[in-house]
Scaffold this motif. Structure first.
Motif: not given
Length: 167
Positions: A70-80
């Motif tokens: 359900n990825v709906s945007t081309t950009r995002g963020l990975v947080m760890v």
């Protein structure tokens, strides 16, 4: 006495990586027998995935494969970050591009070095002819490279572009 650097770090993905599903997240650190929290957010701040992995020792590498749906945007963020709940250091965040939101059949990409006279349309046509490109037209190439291309009509020789692929 050996001095061990215990800084928490994220090695993968790198900033502005073009990622697919599963997303491999890897790093080092976290503390003795700690839980490493992993969150993937879309461009609107919506949590796509919220999971964790464990680290047995602060200087040991860790990794986790994360399925993205359900990825709906081309950009995002990975947080760890270490997620023990007590005096944890700040989480590390990296911006990413979601390949499956750009091209649904995305699995990887290949690199192309822009030559004199190239346009995104001509690159797309050549890539489509090679049958390696998973997109159609120049728009997926532009969206996969928005971190280096502000205007699709302005590309320059020597730029290294990511071409979405299905291999």
């Amino acid at each position: 006495m050996i001095n061990i650097d215990t800084e928490f770090r994220l090695d993968q993905p790198r900033p502005n990586d073009l990622v697919g599903s599963p997303l491999l997240v890897a790093g080092m650190g976290g503390g003795t027998e700690s839980t490493i929290g992993i969150r993937v957010l879309d461009a609107n701040g919506r949590v796509i995935e919220n999971t964790f992995t464990n680290s047995a020792w602060m200087a040991r590498p860790w990794q986790k494969s994360v399925d993205l749906t359900n990825v709906s945007t081309t950009r995002g963020l990975v947080m760890v970050g270490p997620d023990s709940g007590e005096n944890d250091p700040p989480w590390v965040s990296v911006p990413v591009f979601f390949g499956t939101a750009i091209v649904p059949t995305f699995r990887s990409y290949f690199s192309y070095v822009v030559q004199q006279g190239d346009t995104l349309s001509s690159i797309a046509a050549d890539a489509e002819a090679s049958q390696l490109y998973e997109g159609s037209g120049w728009q997926p190439i532009f969206r996969a490279n928005e971190h280096i291309i502000a205007d699709p009509d302005l590309i320059h020789p020597g730029m290294v572009l990511r071409i979405p692929a299905g291999f």
